[in-house]
Design a protein around this motif. Structure first.
Motif, PDB file in Angstrom:
ATOM      1  N   ASN A 202      -1.086   8.249   8.381  1.00 49.40           N
ATOM      2  CA  ASN A 202      -0.139   7.266   8.907  1.00 49.40           C
ATOM      3  C   ASN A 202      -0.659   6.583  10.168  1.00 49.40           C
ATOM      4  O   ASN A 202      -0.186   5.504  10.540  1.00 49.40           O
ATOM      5  N   LYS A 203      -1.615   7.216  10.808  1.00 47.23           N
ATOM      6  CA  LYS A 203      -2.180   6.636  12.024  1.00 47.23           C
ATOM      7  C   LYS A 203      -2.825   5.276  11.743  1.00 47.23           C
ATOM      8  O   LYS A 203      -2.829   4.392  12.596  1.00 47.23           O
ATOM      9  N   PHE A 204      -3.373   5.112  10.532  1.00 50.83           N
ATOM     10  CA  PHE A 204      -4.095   3.879  10.195  1.00 50.83           C
ATOM     11  C   PHE A 204      -3.364   3.010   9.177  1.00 50.83           C
ATOM     12  O   PHE A 204      -3.803   1.894   8.898  1.00 50.83           O
ATOM     13  N   ASN A 205      -2.279   3.506   8.593  1.00 54.51           N
ATOM     14  CA  ASN A 205      -1.528   2.726   7.599  1.00 54.51           C
ATOM     15  C   ASN A 205      -2.449   2.174   6.497  1.00 54.51           C
ATOM     16  O   ASN A 205      -2.400   0.992   6.155  1.00 54.51           O
ATOM     17  N   ASN A 206      -3.279   3.051   5.962  1.00 50.91           N
ATOM     18  CA  ASN A 206      -4.286   2.608   4.988  1.00 50.91           C
ATOM     19  C   ASN A 206      -3.681   2.055   3.707  1.00 50.91           C
ATOM     20  O   ASN A 206      -4.189   1.083   3.138  1.00 50.91           O
ATOM     21  N   GLU A 207      -2.596   2.679   3.241  1.00 50.56           N
ATOM     22  CA  GLU A 207      -2.025   2.247   1.970  1.00 50.56           C
ATOM     23  C   GLU A 207      -1.503   0.821   2.054  1.00 50.56           C
ATOM     24  O   GLU A 207      -1.707   0.022   1.136  1.00 50.56           O
ATOM     25  N   SER A 208      -0.835   0.489   3.136  1.00 55.52           N
ATOM     26  CA  SER A 208      -0.317  -0.878   3.265  1.00 55.52           C
ATOM     27  C   SER A 208      -1.464  -1.878   3.369  1.00 55.52           C
ATOM     28  O   SER A 208      -1.374  -2.992   2.845  1.00 55.52           O
ATOM     29  N   TYR A 209      -2.557  -1.479   4.001  1.00 57.11           N
ATOM     30  CA  TYR A 209      -3.706  -2.380   4.121  1.00 57.11           C
ATOM     31  C   TYR A 209      -4.344  -2.607   2.763  1.00 57.11           C
ATOM     32  O   TYR A 209      -4.734  -3.736   2.424  1.00 57.11           O
ATOM     33  N   VAL A 210      -4.463  -1.552   1.961  1.00 55.97           N
ATOM     34  CA  VAL A 210      -5.037  -1.696   0.619  1.00 55.97           C
ATOM     35  C   VAL A 210      -4.189  -2.642  -0.221  1.00 55.97           C
ATOM     36  O   VAL A 210      -4.719  -3.511  -0.926  1.00 55.97           O
ATOM     37  N   MET A 211      -2.861  -2.495  -0.148  1.00 58.48           N
ATOM     38  CA  MET A 211      -1.995  -3.374  -0.922  1.00 58.48           C
ATOM     39  C   MET A 211      -2.085  -4.819  -0.406  1.00 58.48           C
ATOM     40  O   MET A 211      -2.030  -5.771  -1.191  1.00 58.48           O
ATOM     41  N   TYR A 212      -2.237  -4.974   0.896  1.00 57.17           N
ATOM     42  CA  TYR A 212      -2.423  -6.312   1.486  1.00 57.17           C
ATOM     43  C   TYR A 212      -3.705  -6.950   0.957  1.00 57.17           C
ATOM     44  O   TYR A 212      -3.706  -8.122   0.554  1.00 57.17           O
ATOM     45  N   LEU A 213      -4.796  -6.189   0.950  1.00 53.09           N
ATOM     46  CA  LEU A 213      -6.062  -6.716   0.431  1.00 53.09           C
ATOM     47  C   LEU A 213      -5.947  -7.075  -1.044  1.00 53.09           C
ATOM     48  O   LEU A 213      -6.429  -8.118  -1.482  1.00 53.09           O
ATOM     49  N   PHE A 214      -5.301  -6.197  -1.817  1.00 48.33           N
ATOM     50  CA  PHE A 214      -5.188  -6.462  -3.245  1.00 48.33           C
ATOM     51  C   PHE A 214      -4.382  -7.729  -3.497  1.00 48.33           C
ATOM     52  O   PHE A 214      -4.743  -8.551  -4.346  1.00 48.33           O
ATOM     53  N   GLY A 215      -3.300  -7.897  -2.771  1.00 48.30           N
ATOM     54  CA  GLY A 215      -2.459  -9.066  -3.005  1.00 48.30           C
ATOM     55  C   GLY A 215      -3.058 -10.349  -2.480  1.00 48.30           C
ATOM     56  O   GLY A 215      -3.205 -11.328  -3.213  1.00 48.30           O
ATOM     57  N   PHE A 216      -3.448 -10.343  -1.199  1.00 47.28           N
ATOM     58  CA  PHE A 216      -3.917 -11.566  -0.542  1.00 47.28           C
ATOM     59  C   PHE A 216      -5.356 -11.910  -0.895  1.00 47.28           C
ATOM     60  O   PHE A 216      -5.704 -13.089  -1.038  1.00 47.28           O
ATOM     61  N   CYS A 217      -6.207 -10.886  -1.051  1.00 50.87           N
ATOM     62  CA  CYS A 217      -7.644 -11.145  -1.205  1.00 50.87           C
ATOM     63  C   CYS A 217      -8.162 -10.936  -2.618  1.00 50.87           C
ATOM     64  O   CYS A 217      -9.362 -11.112  -2.865  1.00 50.87           O
ATOM     65  N   PHE A 218      -7.311 -10.547  -3.543  1.00 49.14           N
ATOM     66  CA  PHE A 218      -7.739 -10.456  -4.936  1.00 49.14           C
ATOM     67  C   PHE A 218      -6.777 -11.192  -5.857  1.00 49.14           C
ATOM     68  O   PHE A 218      -7.177 -12.107  -6.586  1.00 49.14           O
TER      69      PHE A 218
END
Length: 352
Positions: A202-218
């Motif tokens: 939770n310190k890095f919020n990795n899951e939300s970042y992965v979903m952000y990359l998938f949506g916005f950048c793919f």
């Protein structure tokens, strides 16, 4: 490779820890060869492959930029976008591929945490610019050929603005891991770096970042490419049907169909492995996976620095003609028409 017990990891790396290992530092990818992840020949083979990508990608993309600088007739709006793609590829090949070649040769991330962040950030920026450039090319073809805005003319200043936008989007994707939203850590065989797909800290919020990359950048650029090229194909097929007697129209339709298929497949080969792997990891937390397989997405994305120029530039007759002349391989004036010009001519035909 398995990591099925809870272990406290440092903030700058994560690796599957064997069950009988208590000292994490002893396996740090910044300190020791990662021979516990695979035989040395795997590392050396990857080093050789990355060296090939570094040499081939640097040469091909440098020639692309040099050719555009030398020949004024190549300075069209479409070719500006192709040069933007070449510059992004150069960034990946000279920094990303070279760093991977060097680190795979030593079998660990010898450049340390700072080198990891630099390589991960640079590869992310170059990769995202390349990805968005492919979407911009599709968008430009749709505007020029299908004319959804009527007589709107896509000019060089529009192309330059779109190129600048690709770098803005790329920075929006690559900067967050540097400021705490996810992080750049060694991936796969621990000799290249990427955003953290692996952990749920939770310190890095990795899951939300992965979903952000998938949506916005793919998802967004991929949807753009599919929509624009599908509209282009529908228009061409309608024009070809209306001019069934025209051999040139039929030929153009076949050439563009082949070109579109190759472009879409190239995009999928480059980015589908990364997107699929990241989503699988996010949705299958705790499941064992082989880090040697996790290296594959990085290989495909970096290989795009070689096959993207082949698809988008060397298959362009005008670019190819100028390149041959620059290299002294052609003494005759070659046909400067391009497939895109053929498409534009076909677009002038309005089906009944």
């Amino acid at each position: 490779m398995r990591g099925n017990r809870h272990v406290e990891f440092p903030d700058d790396f994560w690796i599957p820890i064997p069950l009988d290992t208590n000292n994490i530092t002893s396996l740090s990818p910044y300190l020791v060869p990662q021979d516990h992840l695979g035989n040395p020949w795997i590392f050396y083979s990857m080093s050789a492959f990355m060296f090939f990508l570094f040499v081939a990608g640097t040469i091909i993309n440098t020639l692309t930029v040099a050719c555009t600088v030398q020949y004024k007739k190549l300075r069209s709006h479409l070719n500006y976008i192709l040069v933007n793609l070449a510059v992004a590829n150069l960034l990946v090949s000279t920094v990303g591929s070279f760093t991977c070649f060097y680190c795979f040769a030593f079998r660990y991330m010898i450049l340390g945490p700072l080198g990891c962040k630099i390589e991960g950030f640079t590869a992310a920026v170059g990769g995202m610019v390349s990805l968005w450039s492919l979407a911009v090319i599709a968008f430009e073809r749709w505007l020029v050929v299908c004319k959804p805005l009527g007589n709107f003319s896509f000019r060089p200043n529009h192309a330059i603005a779109c190129c600048a936008l690709t770098w803005v989007f790329a920075l929006c994707a690559a900067v967050p891991p540097l400021v705490g939203w996810s992080r750049y850590i060694p991936e796969g065989m621990q000799c290249s770096c990427a955003p953290d797909w692996y952990t749920t800290d939770n310190k890095f919020n990795n899951e939300s970042y992965v979903m952000y990359l998938f949506g916005f950048c793919f998802a967004v650029p991929f949807s753009t490419i599919i929509f624009c090229y599908s509209q282009l194909l529908f228009m061409l097929k309608a024009a070809a049907k209306a001019q069934a007697e025209s051999a040139s129209t039929q030929k153009a339709e076949k050439e563009v169909t082949k070109m579109v298929v190759v472009m879409v497949l190239g995009f999928l080969v480059c980015w589908m492995p990364y997107a699929s792997f990241a989503l699988w990891v996010v949705n299958n937390r705790g499941q064992p996976f082989d880090l040697r397989l996790a290296t594959i997405p990085s290989c495909f994305s970096k290989a795009s620095t070689v096959y993207n120029p082949v698809i988008y530039i060397l298959l362009n007759k005008q670019f190819r003609s100028c390149l041959r002349k620059m290299l002294g391989m052609s003494s005759e004036d070659e046909d400067d028409s391009t497939t895109s010009h053929s498409v534009t001519e076909v677009s002038k035909v309005r089906p009944a």
